[in-house]
Design an enzyme around this catalytic site. Structure first.
Site, mmCIF file in Angstrom:
data_model
loop_
_atom_site.group_PDB
_atom_site.id
_atom_site.type_symbol
_atom_site.label_atom_id
_atom_site.label_comp_id
_atom_site.label_asym_id
_atom_site.label_seq_id
_atom_site.Cartn_x
_atom_site.Cartn_y
_atom_site.Cartn_z
ATOM 1 N N PRO A 17 0.836 -1.200 0.000
ATOM 2 C CA PRO A 17 0.000 0.000 0.000
ATOM 3 C C PRO A 17 0.867 1.245 0.000
ATOM 4 O O PRO A 17 1.770 1.388 0.837
ATOM 5 C CB PRO A 17 -0.796 -0.131 1.313
ATOM 6 C CG PRO A 17 0.053 -1.007 2.178
ATOM 7 C CD PRO A 17 0.796 -1.926 1.268
ATOM 8 N N MET A 18 0.619 2.160 -0.956
ATOM 9 C CA MET A 18 1.421 3.381 -1.064
ATOM 10 C C MET A 18 0.504 4.562 -1.347
ATOM 11 O O MET A 18 -0.308 4.529 -2.270
ATOM 12 C CB MET A 18 2.466 3.239 -2.183
ATOM 13 C CG MET A 18 3.542 2.219 -1.909
ATOM 14 S SD MET A 18 4.706 2.018 -3.290
ATOM 15 C CE MET A 18 3.718 0.981 -4.403
ATOM 16 N N GLN A 71 -6.038 -0.743 4.041
ATOM 17 C CA GLN A 71 -5.124 -0.432 5.144
ATOM 18 C C GLN A 71 -5.527 0.866 5.816
ATOM 19 O O GLN A 71 -5.769 1.882 5.142
ATOM 20 C CB GLN A 71 -3.679 -0.314 4.651
ATOM 21 C CG GLN A 71 -2.691 -0.176 5.807
ATOM 22 C CD GLN A 71 -1.264 0.071 5.359
ATOM 23 O OE1 GLN A 71 -0.943 1.181 4.953
ATOM 24 N NE2 GLN A 71 -0.412 -0.943 5.446
ATOM 25 N N CYS A 101 4.356 3.301 8.443
ATOM 26 C CA CYS A 101 4.657 4.553 7.738
ATOM 27 C C CYS A 101 5.594 5.418 8.573
ATOM 28 O O CYS A 101 5.314 5.704 9.738
ATOM 29 C CB CYS A 101 3.374 5.311 7.429
ATOM 30 S SG CYS A 101 3.691 6.865 6.547
ATOM 31 N N LYS A 140 1.182 -4.306 9.120
ATOM 32 C CA LYS A 140 2.446 -3.998 8.441
ATOM 33 C C LYS A 140 3.229 -3.053 9.336
ATOM 34 O O LYS A 140 2.704 -2.026 9.784
ATOM 35 C CB LYS A 140 2.204 -3.339 7.079
ATOM 36 C CG LYS A 140 3.495 -3.099 6.282
ATOM 37 C CD LYS A 140 3.189 -2.613 4.867
ATOM 38 C CE LYS A 140 4.454 -2.577 4.008
ATOM 39 N NZ LYS A 140 5.363 -1.483 4.363
ATOM 40 N N GLY A 204 10.987 -4.638 1.430
ATOM 41 C CA GLY A 204 12.115 -3.710 1.507
ATOM 42 C C GLY A 204 13.170 -3.957 0.450
ATOM 43 O O GLY A 204 13.819 -5.007 0.438
ATOM 44 N N ASP A 205 13.300 -3.003 -0.478
ATOM 45 C CA ASP A 205 14.390 -2.983 -1.476
ATOM 46 C C ASP A 205 14.292 -4.044 -2.561
ATOM 47 O O ASP A 205 15.284 -4.308 -3.248
ATOM 48 C CB ASP A 205 15.756 -3.105 -0.796
ATOM 49 C CG ASP A 205 16.111 -1.913 0.072
ATOM 50 O OD1 ASP A 205 15.409 -0.897 -0.036
ATOM 51 O OD2 ASP A 205 17.076 -2.010 0.854
ATOM 52 N N GLY A 227 6.985 -2.705 -3.247
ATOM 53 C CA GLY A 227 6.405 -1.368 -3.242
ATOM 54 C C GLY A 227 6.995 -0.490 -4.323
ATOM 55 O O GLY A 227 6.580 -0.534 -5.474
ATOM 56 N N ARG A 228 8.020 0.287 -3.957
ATOM 57 C CA ARG A 228 8.586 1.259 -4.894
ATOM 58 C C ARG A 228 9.145 0.601 -6.148
ATOM 59 O O ARG A 228 9.167 1.217 -7.216
ATOM 60 C CB ARG A 228 9.680 2.065 -4.186
ATOM 61 C CG ARG A 228 9.159 2.988 -3.071
ATOM 62 C CD ARG A 228 10.283 3.563 -2.243
ATOM 63 N NE ARG A 228 10.994 2.498 -1.526
ATOM 64 C CZ ARG A 228 12.242 2.599 -1.082
ATOM 65 N NH1 ARG A 228 12.942 3.701 -1.324
ATOM 66 N NH2 ARG A 228 12.811 1.609 -0.429
#
Length: 337
Positions: A17-18, A71, A101, A140, A204-205, A227-228
């Protein structure tokens, strides 16, 4: 792997979720390329209980989304419980609590990863939400507040004891924000804790198939969250799945293939926003990511990011496809920062 009664298969891939990213059109693209579990943008509990239309709109779900989670975040236990009940009315498959977050505007209110400043409150909030809704509840979170207080092994046990159905861990502390490297050794400590029995999802990453396999091998987690790494590259889910199953890397996409995906996402944005201008504005964050590392691309990039009209965008996209018709975009060394 299961979350409650939701069957997700072996090593499912989750779209993180972003905020201002995981709206309809982007979720559509990630699902198209094989994301197993989707999430909405995170939703403010205070805005939700005040019936703010913009916030409620974030919870609009579509059949292509499923399985999908909503979320929520907030600092007040009563508001979070009420928000969870309201979110449940939108019929998501799960309710997810954001304790991860790191953004200052959220942390300063004691929400998100700010909850690491008051772990008993974090546990009590989670417990009350689990009791208040009928949907599976997941969490999360991060490793802790800072380098000197990585308390996630103990906190994970306490969260599990509240009755949550799964736990997602981002391998950084709050103080790190998105700097440095995600520490998958700590994620492994939680996963390998003999007291833990709920699914653990690592985050992560993850910027491609090789990193996904590395993180999976290091941690042994039940699922991976991206995510990113998916922004401007929704086919990363397909790439990761193919590599995990076959050990082979898919060839990088050609620029014309990328252009067709951009147009597809843009069409979804127009249908959702009912306004070409708003759709173009929504897409700008993605325009900047879809075409990394192309030679002599600066002028076209600027034009694309400044374009306001849909016709202008389409003309620019067609020019990009023609100019770079034989070029493949290699994302191997693209930074997530």
């Amino acid at each position: 792997m299961n979350i409650g009664n939701i069957e997700l298969g072996s090593i499912p891939l989750f779209l993180a979720p972003m905020e201002d990213v995981t709206y309809k059109s982007f979720r559509y693209m990630c699902k198209k390329y094989g994301a197993d579990m989707m999430y909405t943008e995170f939703v403010s509990s205070e805005a939700l209980i005040r019936d703010i239309e913009k916030t409620k709109r974030k919870m609009t779900l579509f059949e292509f989304d499923r399985p999908v989670g909503i979320q929520i975040f907030g600092h007040n236990i009563e508001s979070m419980v009420e928000a969870a009940k309201i979110a449940e009315e939108s019929n998501p498959d799960i309710i997810d609590i954001n304790f991860g977050c790191p953004m200052k505007k959220i942390v300063n209110k004691g929400a998100g990863s700010g909850m690491f400043q008051d772990v008993p409150k974090m546990i009590e909030m989670t417990s009350q939400i689990v009791k208040a809704v009928n949907k599976p509840v997941t969490v999360k979170t991060r490793l802790g507040w800072d380098e000197n207080s990585k308390v996630i092994v103990e906190v994970a046990e306490q969260l599990q004891d509240t009755g949550i159905a799964a736990l997602t861990l981002h391998g950084r502390t709050r103080k790190q924000l998105y700097t440095g490297e995600a520490d998958w050794d700590w994620i492994a400590k939680v996963k390998n804790n003999p007291r833990m029995h709920i699914p653990i999802i690592g985050n992560g990453d993850i910027n491609g198939p090789l990193k996904a396999k590395e993180c999976l091998d290091k941690s042994g987690v039940d699922g991976l969250m991206i995510g990113r790494g998916a922004i401007g590259r929704p086919w990363i889910f397909q790439e990761v799945r193919h590599y995990l199953e076959t050990g082979e890397l898919l060839p990088p996409p050609l620029v014309p293939e990328i252009v067709e995906n951009v147009k597809d996402q843009l069409t979804q944005s127009i249908n959702w926003k009912d306004s070409p201008e708003r759709a173009v504005k929504e897409m700008r964050r993605h325009f900047a990511k879809y075409f990394p590392s192309l030679n002599n691309f600066r002028e076209l990039r600027i034009k694309l990011l400044r374009a306001d009209e849909i016709d202008e965008v389409v003309i620019l996209l067609d020019e990009i496809a023609e100019r770079y018709s034989d070029t493949r975009v290699d994302y191997t060394n693209i930074s997530l920062k």
